[in-house]
Design an enzyme around this catalytic site. Structure first.
Site, mmCIF file in Angstrom:
data_model
loop_
_atom_site.group_PDB
_atom_site.id
_atom_site.type_symbol
_atom_site.label_atom_id
_atom_site.label_comp_id
_atom_site.label_asym_id
_atom_site.label_seq_id
_atom_site.Cartn_x
_atom_site.Cartn_y
_atom_site.Cartn_z
ATOM 1 N N SER A 98 1.011 -1.277 0.034
ATOM 2 C CA SER A 98 0.180 -0.046 -0.136
ATOM 3 C C SER A 98 0.832 1.376 0.206
ATOM 4 C CB SER A 98 -0.838 0.034 1.236
ATOM 5 O OG SER A 98 -1.323 1.263 1.656
ATOM 6 N N TYR A 106 -1.930 -0.152 10.254
ATOM 7 C CA TYR A 106 -2.221 -0.979 8.750
ATOM 8 C C TYR A 106 -0.954 -0.903 7.854
ATOM 9 C CZ TYR A 106 -4.004 -1.160 3.803
ATOM 10 O OH TYR A 106 -3.911 -1.362 2.649
HETATM 11 N N1 LIG Z 1 -8.526 -0.423 -2.537
HETATM 12 C C1 LIG Z 1 -7.467 0.355 -2.267
HETATM 13 O O1 LIG Z 1 -7.302 1.690 -2.354
HETATM 14 C C2 LIG Z 1 -6.093 -0.376 -1.708
HETATM 15 C C3 LIG Z 1 -5.020 0.675 -1.498
HETATM 16 C C4 LIG Z 1 -3.972 0.004 -1.124
HETATM 17 C C5 LIG Z 1 -3.871 -1.355 -0.719
HETATM 18 N N2 LIG Z 1 -4.900 -2.187 -1.111
HETATM 19 C C6 LIG Z 1 -4.679 -3.630 -0.558
HETATM 20 O O2 LIG Z 1 -5.393 -4.318 -1.664
HETATM 21 C C7 LIG Z 1 -5.805 -5.731 -1.087
HETATM 22 C C8 LIG Z 1 -7.321 -5.644 -1.611
HETATM 23 O O3 LIG Z 1 -7.877 -4.472 -1.186
HETATM 24 P P1 LIG Z 1 -9.403 -4.295 -1.635
HETATM 25 O O4 LIG Z 1 -9.663 -2.788 -1.844
HETATM 26 O O5 LIG Z 1 -9.987 -5.159 -2.754
HETATM 27 O O6 LIG Z 1 -10.253 -4.597 -0.175
HETATM 28 P P2 LIG Z 1 -11.519 -5.565 0.174
HETATM 29 O O7 LIG Z 1 -11.513 -5.236 1.637
HETATM 30 O O8 LIG Z 1 -12.621 -5.120 -0.617
HETATM 31 O O9 LIG Z 1 -10.917 -7.071 -0.200
HETATM 32 C C9 LIG Z 1 -10.127 -7.730 0.678
HETATM 33 C C10 LIG Z 1 -10.948 -9.288 0.791
HETATM 34 O O10 LIG Z 1 -10.046 -9.999 1.597
HETATM 35 C C11 LIG Z 1 -10.915 -10.784 2.490
HETATM 36 N N3 LIG Z 1 -10.292 -11.156 3.602
HETATM 37 C C12 LIG Z 1 -9.893 -10.196 4.594
HETATM 38 N N4 LIG Z 1 -9.529 -10.837 5.719
HETATM 39 C C13 LIG Z 1 -9.306 -12.268 5.201
HETATM 40 C C14 LIG Z 1 -8.985 -13.289 5.851
HETATM 41 N N5 LIG Z 1 -8.349 -13.378 7.073
HETATM 42 N N6 LIG Z 1 -9.100 -14.420 5.108
HETATM 43 C C15 LIG Z 1 -9.797 -14.557 3.889
HETATM 44 N N7 LIG Z 1 -10.265 -13.430 3.297
HETATM 45 C C16 LIG Z 1 -9.914 -12.179 3.998
HETATM 46 C C17 LIG Z 1 -12.206 -9.709 2.742
HETATM 47 O O11 LIG Z 1 -13.390 -10.393 3.058
HETATM 48 C C18 LIG Z 1 -12.115 -9.073 1.303
HETATM 49 O O12 LIG Z 1 -13.331 -9.462 0.507
HETATM 50 C C19 LIG Z 1 -5.690 -5.326 0.278
HETATM 51 O O13 LIG Z 1 -4.644 -6.175 0.567
HETATM 52 C C20 LIG Z 1 -5.496 -4.067 0.656
HETATM 53 O O14 LIG Z 1 -4.868 -3.843 1.881
HETATM 54 C C21 LIG Z 1 -6.032 -1.699 -1.408
#
Ligand SMILES: NC(=O)c1ccc[n+]([C@@H]2O[C@H](COP(=O)([O-])OP(=O)(O)OC[C@H]3O[C@@H](n4cnc5c(N)ncnc54)[C@H](O)[C@@H]3O)[C@@H](O)[C@H]2O)c1
Length: 326
Positions: free
Chosen positions: A127, A152
């Site tokens: 991130s 985080y």
């Molecule tokens: N969307 C953004 O702007 C952004 C920015 C930086 C980093 N990220 C990273 O990208 C990745 C995806 O983000 P996103 O926006 O799709 O988030 P999201 O929360 O929509 O997707 C994450 C998914 O992981 C699942 N999850 C969480 N903990 C879990 C566990 N212990 N076991 C199994 N499943 C689990 C959740 O149910 C969710 O569906 C994440 O790692 C997030 O930290 C996202």
């Protein structure tokens, strides 16, 4: 070719799975469908994927070591795209233990799974939050990121270090992608742009932190997916005693002021926002801005979607989805 996507019911996981199925890959998706935000949205994303012939789903918590070990014993994966994590900076102030379980223990379990099988490439989500309050912009992967300002961010930086150690010790090809504020249709209800559209539609006030004086390098979901699809076949190689390990920024390289962003939402919705100006929140950062030169060199692609185009697409989806599901 089978690809494991963790967090497949999440925002980015869903879009990536959809695209990779079109590309002809077999997708094995896992997710624990936790209730951090509206589960029915996660289920609705999953419902789009489940009927597809080359898609399998396993309701699994990556924090459970034995379940993850069993998964890697039973299935052969050519690539692993690890997106499952507890996201969100503000939530980590009140629920630190979830970040430890999913982002640290869960990440270690995925690394262990990859160590005990042969995979071509592990790609994982880091991130922009790892840059903390760094002042030098644009943020480069060469910059020091030893000063996270939220738990985080600390877990994401820890992931990068853990991945480096596993890549060094066991020669696992690994790429970490530092995502910069990803937005778009089927997005996350906990993120500011989603809350803004929801509140303005319902004629409720929106909370504008740091009085709107923040900048974010908003990155449209289709650009993020395109970059991941291009990264998958690019497994890093050993070079000059360095392990097969790379980190890239995945951002738009064009930060936008929060006020400007809100204006674009108002235009797309044809409605005015009622703004509740508030001070900066703990754990938040003033600005994010990605240097993407190394990524562009690697994959020959730079995110191009403008905020005007992206916000229009999001608002269109939001209006259709919530009209049909209310
Ligand atoms: N969307 C953004 O702007 C952004 C920015 C930086 C980093 N990220 C990273 O990208 C990745 C995806 O983000 P996103 O926006 O799709 O988030 P999201 O929360 O929509 O997707 C994450 C998914 O992981 C699942 N999850 C969480 N903990 C879990 C566990 N212990 N076991 C199994 N499943 C689990 C959740 O149910 C969710 O569906 C994440 O790692 C997030 O930290 C996202």
């Amino acid at each position: 070719m089978q690809i494991l996507i963790t967090g497949v019911a999440g925002f980015i996981g869903y879009h990536l799975a959809k695209r990779l199925l079109i590309e002809g890959y077999e997708i094995y998706g896992v997710d624990n469908l936790n209730d951090y935000y509206d589960i029915s949205l996660k289920q609705a994303r999953l419902d789009q994927l489940l009927p597809q012939k080359n898609f399998k789903f396993n309701l699994l918590d990556i924090g459970h070591r034995s379940s993850v070990m069993e998964l890697f014993k039973e299935c052969v994966f050519d690539h692993v795209i690890h997106l499952a994590a507890q996201a969100g900076v503000r939530y980590s102030l009140e629920n630190p233990e979830i970040y430890i379980d999913s982002n640290l223990v869960g990440f270690a379990n995925i690394l262990e799974g990859c160590r005990h099988t042969y995979i071509n490439h592990l790609v994982f989500a880091s991130s922009s939050s790892v840059y903390g309050s760094n002042k030098k912009v644009p943020f480069s992967v060469k910059d020091n990121v030893d000063r996270p300002v939220s738990l985080y961010a600390a877990t994401k930086k820890a992931n990068e270090l853990m991945a480096h150690a596993y890549s060094h010790l066991y020669q696992i090809p690994i790429t970490g992608l530092r995502f910069f504020t990803v937005y778009g249709p089927w997005g996350r209800p906990d993120m500011a742009y989603f809350k803004f559209v929801q509140a303005i539609t319902e004629k409720k006030p929106i909370d504008v932190y740091n009085y709107g004086m923040m900048r974010r390098d908003f990155t449209y979901i289709d650009d993020v997916v395109e970059a991941i699809v291009r990264i998958i076949p690019k497994s890093p190689l050993n070079s000059l005693n360095q392990p097969p390990y790379k980190i890239h920024n995945l951002g738009n390289n064009n930060p936008v002021e929060l006020k400007e962003f809100i204006k674009e939402i108002e235009i797309a919705l044809k409605m005015k926002a009622i703004k509740n100006f508030l001070p900066m929140q703990p754990g938040d950062v003033l600005s994010t801005y990605a240097d993407v030169d190394e990524l562009v060199n690697e994959i020959g692609f730079k995110p191009t979607t403008t905020i005007t185009q992206g916000i229009r697409q999001f608002v269109k989806w939001y209006q259709e989805f919530y009209q049909n599901n209310n």
